[in-house]
Design a protein around this motif. Structure first.
Motif, PDB file in Angstrom:
ATOM      1  N   TYR A   1       0.835  -1.183   0.000  1.00  0.00           N
ATOM      2  CA  TYR A   1       0.000   0.000   0.000  1.00  0.00           C
ATOM      3  C   TYR A   1       0.876   1.240   0.000  1.00  0.00           C
ATOM      4  O   TYR A   1       1.958   1.246   0.554  1.00  0.00           O
ATOM      5  CB  TYR A   1      -0.939   0.010   1.201  1.00  0.00           C
ATOM      6  CG  TYR A   1      -1.897  -1.153   1.179  1.00  0.00           C
ATOM      7  CD1 TYR A   1      -2.985  -1.134   0.336  1.00  0.00           C
ATOM      8  CD2 TYR A   1      -1.694  -2.269   1.985  1.00  0.00           C
ATOM      9  CE1 TYR A   1      -3.867  -2.200   0.309  1.00  0.00           C
ATOM     10  CE2 TYR A   1      -2.567  -3.326   1.981  1.00  0.00           C
ATOM     11  CZ  TYR A   1      -3.661  -3.287   1.129  1.00  0.00           C
ATOM     12  OH  TYR A   1      -4.517  -4.328   1.092  1.00  0.00           O
ATOM     13  N   GLY A   2       0.339   2.284  -0.564  1.00  0.00           N
ATOM     14  CA  GLY A   2       1.097   3.528  -0.594  1.00  0.00           C
ATOM     15  C   GLY A   2       0.168   4.719  -0.485  1.00  0.00           C
ATOM     16  O   GLY A   2      -1.051   4.602  -0.523  1.00  0.00           O
ATOM     17  N   ILE A   3       0.771   5.833  -0.348  1.00  0.00           N
ATOM     18  CA  ILE A   3       0.018   7.081  -0.249  1.00  0.00           C
ATOM     19  C   ILE A   3       0.346   7.914  -1.475  1.00  0.00           C
ATOM     20  O   ILE A   3       1.512   8.128  -1.796  1.00  0.00           O
ATOM     21  CB  ILE A   3       0.391   7.858   1.029  1.00  0.00           C
ATOM     22  CG1 ILE A   3       0.034   7.037   2.262  1.00  0.00           C
ATOM     23  CG2 ILE A   3      -0.303   9.210   1.047  1.00  0.00           C
ATOM     24  CD1 ILE A   3       0.466   7.670   3.559  1.00  0.00           C
ATOM     25  N   GLY A   4      -0.690   8.355  -2.159  1.00  0.00           N
ATOM     26  CA  GLY A   4      -0.491   9.214  -3.322  1.00  0.00           C
ATOM     27  C   GLY A   4      -0.773  10.660  -2.966  1.00  0.00           C
ATOM     28  O   GLY A   4      -1.727  10.955  -2.247  1.00  0.00           O
ATOM     29  N   ILE A   5       0.084  11.526  -3.440  1.00  0.00           N
ATOM     30  CA  ILE A   5      -0.104  12.961  -3.196  1.00  0.00           C
ATOM     31  C   ILE A   5      -0.118  13.669  -4.544  1.00  0.00           C
ATOM     32  O   ILE A   5       0.814  13.521  -5.338  1.00  0.00           O
ATOM     33  CB  ILE A   5       1.022  13.534  -2.311  1.00  0.00           C
ATOM     34  CG1 ILE A   5       1.040  12.836  -0.954  1.00  0.00           C
ATOM     35  CG2 ILE A   5       0.846  15.039  -2.141  1.00  0.00           C
ATOM     36  CD1 ILE A   5       2.232  13.208  -0.096  1.00  0.00           C
ATOM     37  N   ASP A   6      -1.182  14.380  -4.800  1.00  0.00           N
ATOM     38  CA  ASP A   6      -1.297  15.127  -6.045  1.00  0.00           C
ATOM     39  C   ASP A   6      -0.507  16.428  -5.916  1.00  0.00           C
ATOM     40  O   ASP A   6      -0.823  17.282  -5.096  1.00  0.00           O
ATOM     41  CB  ASP A   6      -2.765  15.427  -6.344  1.00  0.00           C
ATOM     42  CG  ASP A   6      -2.963  16.078  -7.708  1.00  0.00           C
ATOM     43  OD1 ASP A   6      -1.968  16.319  -8.425  1.00  0.00           O
ATOM     44  OD2 ASP A   6      -4.122  16.352  -8.051  1.00  0.00           O
ATOM     45  N   ILE A   7       0.525  16.567  -6.749  1.00  0.00           N
ATOM     46  CA  ILE A   7       1.374  17.765  -6.678  1.00  0.00           C
ATOM     47  C   ILE A   7       1.146  18.698  -7.868  1.00  0.00           C
ATOM     48  O   ILE A   7       1.915  19.612  -8.111  1.00  0.00           O
ATOM     49  CB  ILE A   7       2.871  17.380  -6.594  1.00  0.00           C
ATOM     50  CG1 ILE A   7       3.304  16.590  -7.834  1.00  0.00           C
ATOM     51  CG2 ILE A   7       3.151  16.614  -5.311  1.00  0.00           C
ATOM     52  CD1 ILE A   7       4.794  16.417  -7.938  1.00  0.00           C
ATOM     53  N   THR A   8       0.051  18.459  -8.593  1.00  0.00           N
ATOM     54  CA  THR A   8      -0.250  19.249  -9.789  1.00  0.00           C
ATOM     55  C   THR A   8      -0.299  20.744  -9.487  1.00  0.00           C
ATOM     56  O   THR A   8       0.328  21.545 -10.185  1.00  0.00           O
ATOM     57  CB  THR A   8      -1.586  18.801 -10.410  1.00  0.00           C
ATOM     58  OG1 THR A   8      -1.518  17.401 -10.672  1.00  0.00           O
ATOM     59  CG2 THR A   8      -1.880  19.545 -11.685  1.00  0.00           C
ATOM     60  N   GLU A   9      -1.039  21.110  -8.460  1.00  0.00           N
ATOM     61  CA  GLU A   9      -1.191  22.530  -8.117  1.00  0.00           C
ATOM     62  C   GLU A   9       0.152  23.145  -7.723  1.00  0.00           C
ATOM     63  O   GLU A   9       0.485  24.258  -8.133  1.00  0.00           O
ATOM     64  CB  GLU A   9      -2.209  22.699  -6.986  1.00  0.00           C
ATOM     65  CG  GLU A   9      -2.464  24.136  -6.575  1.00  0.00           C
ATOM     66  CD  GLU A   9      -3.188  24.947  -7.648  1.00  0.00           C
ATOM     67  OE1 GLU A   9      -3.207  26.187  -7.525  1.00  0.00           O
ATOM     68  OE2 GLU A   9      -3.719  24.361  -8.606  1.00  0.00           O
ATOM     69  N   ARG A  10       0.928  22.445  -6.957  1.00  0.00           N
ATOM     70  CA  ARG A  10       2.236  22.945  -6.527  1.00  0.00           C
ATOM     71  C   ARG A  10       3.157  23.146  -7.731  1.00  0.00           C
ATOM     72  O   ARG A  10       3.863  24.144  -7.830  1.00  0.00           O
ATOM     73  CB  ARG A  10       2.869  22.000  -5.517  1.00  0.00           C
ATOM     74  CG  ARG A  10       4.210  22.492  -5.016  1.00  0.00           C
ATOM     75  CD  ARG A  10       4.772  21.674  -3.902  1.00  0.00           C
ATOM     76  NE  ARG A  10       4.382  20.283  -3.947  1.00  0.00           N
ATOM     77  CZ  ARG A  10       5.121  19.290  -3.455  1.00  0.00           C
ATOM     78  NH1 ARG A  10       6.274  19.550  -2.900  1.00  0.00           N
ATOM     79  NH2 ARG A  10       4.712  18.039  -3.515  1.00  0.00           N
ATOM     80  N   LYS A  11       3.143  22.190  -8.665  1.00  0.00           N
ATOM     81  CA  LYS A  11       3.981  22.302  -9.863  1.00  0.00           C
ATOM     82  C   LYS A  11       3.543  23.481 -10.725  1.00  0.00           C
ATOM     83  O   LYS A  11       4.377  24.195 -11.278  1.00  0.00           O
ATOM     84  CB  LYS A  11       3.930  21.006 -10.687  1.00  0.00           C
ATOM     85  CG  LYS A  11       4.722  19.897 -10.083  1.00  0.00           C
ATOM     86  CD  LYS A  11       6.190  20.275 -10.091  1.00  0.00           C
ATOM     87  CE  LYS A  11       7.062  19.136  -9.632  1.00  0.00           C
ATOM     88  NZ  LYS A  11       8.455  19.533  -9.563  1.00  0.00           N
ATOM     89  N   ARG A  12       2.230  23.692 -10.844  1.00  0.00           N
ATOM     90  CA  ARG A  12       1.724  24.825 -11.620  1.00  0.00           C
ATOM     91  C   ARG A  12       2.178  26.146 -10.999  1.00  0.00           C
ATOM     92  O   ARG A  12       2.628  27.054 -11.698  1.00  0.00           O
ATOM     93  CB  ARG A  12       0.198  24.786 -11.710  1.00  0.00           C
ATOM     94  CG  ARG A  12      -0.387  25.864 -12.640  1.00  0.00           C
ATOM     95  CD  ARG A  12      -1.893  25.884 -12.598  1.00  0.00           C
ATOM     96  NE  ARG A  12      -2.429  26.159 -11.285  1.00  0.00           N
ATOM     97  CZ  ARG A  12      -2.442  27.361 -10.705  1.00  0.00           C
ATOM     98  NH1 ARG A  12      -1.926  28.399 -11.313  1.00  0.00           N
ATOM     99  NH2 ARG A  12      -2.968  27.529  -9.509  1.00  0.00           N
ATOM    100  N   ILE A  13       2.123  26.241  -9.701  1.00  0.00           N
ATOM    101  CA  ILE A  13       2.568  27.451  -9.000  1.00  0.00           C
ATOM    102  C   ILE A  13       4.069  27.659  -9.212  1.00  0.00           C
ATOM    103  O   ILE A  13       4.508  28.779  -9.470  1.00  0.00           O
ATOM    104  CB  ILE A  13       2.209  27.368  -7.498  1.00  0.00           C
ATOM    105  CG1 ILE A  13       0.695  27.474  -7.322  1.00  0.00           C
ATOM    106  CG2 ILE A  13       2.930  28.449  -6.702  1.00  0.00           C
ATOM    107  CD1 ILE A  13       0.202  27.163  -5.925  1.00  0.00           C
ATOM    108  N   GLU A  14       4.849  26.599  -9.135  1.00  0.00           N
ATOM    109  CA  GLU A  14       6.296  26.701  -9.363  1.00  0.00           C
ATOM    110  C   GLU A  14       6.589  27.173 -10.781  1.00  0.00           C
ATOM    111  O   GLU A  14       7.455  28.026 -11.000  1.00  0.00           O
ATOM    112  CB  GLU A  14       6.976  25.354  -9.111  1.00  0.00           C
ATOM    113  CG  GLU A  14       7.053  24.960  -7.660  1.00  0.00           C
ATOM    114  CD  GLU A  14       7.595  23.551  -7.457  1.00  0.00           C
ATOM    115  OE1 GLU A  14       8.007  22.904  -8.447  1.00  0.00           O
ATOM    116  OE2 GLU A  14       7.594  23.090  -6.308  1.00  0.00           O
ATOM    117  N   GLN A  15       5.865  26.626 -11.752  1.00  0.00           N
ATOM    118  CA  GLN A  15       6.062  27.034 -13.153  1.00  0.00           C
ATOM    119  C   GLN A  15       5.686  28.506 -13.348  1.00  0.00           C
ATOM    120  O   GLN A  15       6.400  29.243 -14.035  1.00  0.00           O
ATOM    121  CB  GLN A  15       5.242  26.155 -14.095  1.00  0.00           C
ATOM    122  CG  GLN A  15       5.770  24.756 -14.208  1.00  0.00           C
ATOM    123  CD  GLN A  15       4.848  23.860 -15.015  1.00  0.00           C
ATOM    124  OE1 GLN A  15       3.670  24.138 -15.181  1.00  0.00           O
ATOM    125  NE2 GLN A  15       5.398  22.758 -15.504  1.00  0.00           N
TER     126      GLN A  15
END
Length: 70
Positions: A1-15
């Motif tokens: 089992y694992g934990i998924g973290i959506d980093i889409t928003e963080r990456k968009r802000i970084e870009q």
């Protein structure tokens, strides 16, 4: 089992932040407003994958919009 973290928003802000930093760096070397607008327009259209970028001024009293840079 694992934990998924959506980093889409963080990456968009970084870009977006990197884009703004790059624009600021380029504008720091320019003094002509026409060159500044051309630089911002070219970079913004490229960043947004748009075919063009226009800037307009709007006169509220006369309700007229004028394209200043295209």
């Amino acid at each position: 089992y694992g934990i998924g973290i959506d980093i889409t928003e963080r990456k968009r802000i970084e870009q977006n932040n990197q884009f703004l930093f790059n624009i600021t760096e380029e504008l720091a070397h320019l003094s002509d407003p026409t060159q500044m607008m051309a630089t911002v327009g070219a970079k913004l259209s490229q960043y947004l994958n748009a075919s063009r970028c226009s800037f307009t001024e709007y006169d509220l009293s006369r309700q007229i919009s004028t394209v200043t840079h295209d």
